[in-house]
Design a protein around this motif. Structure first.
Motif, PDB file in Angstrom:
ATOM      1  N   GLY A 122      90.018  83.270 119.915  1.00 55.28           N
ATOM      2  CA  GLY A 122      91.153  83.360 118.667  1.00 55.28           C
ATOM      3  C   GLY A 122      93.031  82.531 119.111  1.00 55.28           C
ATOM      4  O   GLY A 122      92.916  82.242 120.532  1.00 55.28           O
ATOM      5  N   ASP A 123      93.488  82.650 118.247  1.00 52.96           N
ATOM      6  CA  ASP A 123      94.745  81.666 118.581  1.00 52.96           C
ATOM      7  C   ASP A 123      95.044  82.718 118.969  1.00 52.96           C
ATOM      8  O   ASP A 123      96.524  84.049 118.118  1.00 52.96           O
ATOM      9  CB  ASP A 123      95.050  81.270 116.897  1.00 52.96           C
ATOM     10  N   GLY A 124      96.082  82.747 119.924  1.00 55.28           N
ATOM     11  CA  GLY A 124      97.249  83.140 120.657  1.00 55.28           C
ATOM     12  C   GLY A 124      98.459  83.867 119.624  1.00 55.28           C
ATOM     13  O   GLY A 124      99.655  84.663 119.606  1.00 55.28           O
ATOM     14  N   VAL A 129      95.818  87.921 115.246  1.00 58.02           N
ATOM     15  CA  VAL A 129      95.429  88.621 117.333  1.00 58.02           C
ATOM     16  C   VAL A 129      97.023  89.001 117.936  1.00 58.02           C
ATOM     17  O   VAL A 129      96.650  89.555 119.260  1.00 58.02           O
ATOM     18  CB  VAL A 129      95.184  86.632 117.944  1.00 58.02           C
ATOM     19  N   VAL A 130      97.925  88.473 117.632  1.00 57.63           N
ATOM     20  CA  VAL A 130      98.976  89.331 117.942  1.00 57.63           C
ATOM     21  C   VAL A 130      99.296  90.709 117.494  1.00 57.63           C
ATOM     22  O   VAL A 130      99.645  91.454 118.802  1.00 57.63           O
ATOM     23  CB  VAL A 130     100.263  88.594 117.428  1.00 57.63           C
ATOM     24  N   ILE A 142      93.654  86.318 126.323  1.00 57.34           N
ATOM     25  CA  ILE A 142      93.210  84.920 124.899  1.00 57.34           C
ATOM     26  C   ILE A 142      92.409  83.952 125.033  1.00 57.34           C
ATOM     27  O   ILE A 142      93.131  82.798 125.698  1.00 57.34           O
ATOM     28  CB  ILE A 142      94.777  85.338 123.844  1.00 57.34           C
ATOM     29  N   THR A 143      91.516  83.341 124.644  1.00 65.73           N
ATOM     30  CA  THR A 143      91.109  82.276 124.764  1.00 65.73           C
ATOM     31  C   THR A 143      90.858  81.444 123.478  1.00 65.73           C
ATOM     32  O   THR A 143      90.052  82.010 122.749  1.00 65.73           O
ATOM     33  CB  THR A 143      89.616  81.960 125.519  1.00 65.73           C
ATOM     34  N   PRO A 144      91.579  80.188 123.063  1.00 68.88           N
ATOM     35  CA  PRO A 144      91.451  80.088 121.421  1.00 68.88           C
ATOM     36  C   PRO A 144      89.458  79.181 121.198  1.00 68.88           C
ATOM     37  O   PRO A 144      89.033  78.683 120.432  1.00 68.88           O
ATOM     38  CB  PRO A 144      92.189  78.857 121.273  1.00 68.88           C
ATOM     39  N   GLU A 164      86.695  83.512 113.698  1.00 68.73           N
ATOM     40  CA  GLU A 164      86.806  82.672 114.648  1.00 68.73           C
ATOM     41  C   GLU A 164      85.116  81.470 114.445  1.00 68.73           C
ATOM     42  O   GLU A 164      84.250  82.235 113.661  1.00 68.73           O
ATOM     43  CB  GLU A 164      86.734  82.685 116.052  1.00 68.73           C
ATOM     44  N   LYS A 165      85.246  81.031 115.342  1.00 71.08           N
ATOM     45  CA  LYS A 165      83.377  79.891 114.976  1.00 71.08           C
ATOM     46  C   LYS A 165      82.288  80.607 115.767  1.00 71.08           C
ATOM     47  O   LYS A 165      82.850  81.173 116.725  1.00 71.08           O
ATOM     48  CB  LYS A 165      83.670  79.060 114.971  1.00 71.08           C
ATOM     49  N   GLN A 166      81.597  81.372 115.365  1.00 76.69           N
ATOM     50  CA  GLN A 166      80.168  81.279 116.684  1.00 76.69           C
ATOM     51  C   GLN A 166      80.159  80.507 117.653  1.00 76.69           C
ATOM     52  O   GLN A 166      79.355  81.517 118.698  1.00 76.69           O
ATOM     53  CB  GLN A 166      78.953  81.962 115.370  1.00 76.69           C
ATOM     54  N   ARG A 167      79.880  79.480 117.477  1.00 78.07           N
ATOM     55  CA  ARG A 167      79.657  78.826 118.564  1.00 78.07           C
ATOM     56  C   ARG A 167      81.108  79.484 119.768  1.00 78.07           C
ATOM     57  O   ARG A 167      80.539  78.823 120.506  1.00 78.07           O
ATOM     58  CB  ARG A 167      80.007  76.925 118.375  1.00 78.07           C
TER      59      ARG A 167
END
Length: 277
Positions: A122-124, A129-130, A142-144, A164-167
């Protein structure tokens, strides 16, 4: 004659619909009422709440609260430290965190206590996510996009931001499997997000232009725009009818126009915008 086709799934999801209704109801029965951050990522809705007497405060303004105040926790949730701090103050807490987000918080807390390295897709900087990271002492990796640039040799617990996107999720699992010998993965992308993304993506392949309606800061709306734009060059994202009116000429020549909307976009905003097409 122009044909307007709306995606099968669009607009308010369960969690947002519940939170908005509850927030307006709470104001009728309580005294001073605040939301800790915007209740949802939709300015039109937060403006209406403000007009009804529900003000928005930031975490940095918590100190101005009084014991008899009511504090609404936004759909994105908060960290454990913030939640515990509010309880210690004795304010009246109305927790409208999305149930799916609460589930992620619980998973993260449980597995962190078991010694697992937490990985969040996700978006950190996103409040959801925070907040989730705050339930594992802010120790998550955390990885976007699902890319992993550090070795993960400990036991790993993997979760995802709900929008998030499944891909990206599949990419993350593939990358985790390369370095981690033991991991558990909870695909916490919510069903409403999946449904909206799938129906919008399919529709965008069949139309001349695509309209995506939602708040500029809404993660799930941005994802819808990205998916549609990949298939339909004439894809436009607007917050409301007022914004659409200033760019309506972009739809000139489009015989079939698809419409979708983020999970934080109320029906009245969708109808006003569609009425201009």
């Amino acid at each position: 004659m122009r044909e307007i086709i709306r995606a099968e799934y669009s607009g308010f999801c369960f969690g947002v619909d519940r939170a908005v209704k509850e927030a307006f109801t709470v104001r009728k029965t309580k005294g001073r009422t605040f939301t800790l951050g915007p209740l949802i990522h939709n300015k039109d809705v937060t403006d209406k709440l403000e007009d009804s007497g529900v003000s928005t405060i930031s975490e940095g303004e918590i100190g101005r609260l009084e014991k008899d105040d009511t504090v609404i926790i936004r759909t994105h949730g908060v960290t454990r430290a913030v939640y515990d701090g509010l309880k210690a103050m004795g304010v009246d807490i109305i927790d409208l965190t999305c149930p799916y987000v609460i589930n992620i918080q619980k998973k993260v807390s449980e597995y962190h206590d078991k010694g697992y390295q937490i990985v969040i897709l996700g978006d950190g900087n996103h409040p959801e996510v925070v907040g989730i990271n705050g339930w594992c002492d802010n120790s998550a990796y955390i990885t976007p996009t699902g890319e992993v640039d550090i070795p993960l040799k400990r036991k790993v617990c993997v979760v995802s931001q709900t929008t998030e996107k499944q891909r990206n999720w599949l990419n993350l699992i593939m990358n985790i499997a390369k370095t981690s010998k033991e991991f558990v993965a909870f695909n916490t992308i919510c069903k409403a997000t999946e449904e909206r993304q799938k129906s919008a993506e399919e529709l965008s392949k069949e139309v001349d232009a695509m309209l995506v309606i939602g708040g500029k800061s809404s993660s799930n709306t941005k994802k819808l725009y990205e998916l549609c734009r990949a298939n339909c060059e004439k894809t436009y994202m607007v917050e409301n009818a007022q914004e659409l009116a200033g760019m309506i000429n972009n739809f000139d020549g489009a015989v079939r126009v698809g419409v979708t909307a983020g999970a934080s976009t109320p029906e009245w905003i969708i109808k006003e915008a569609v009425g201009l097409l």
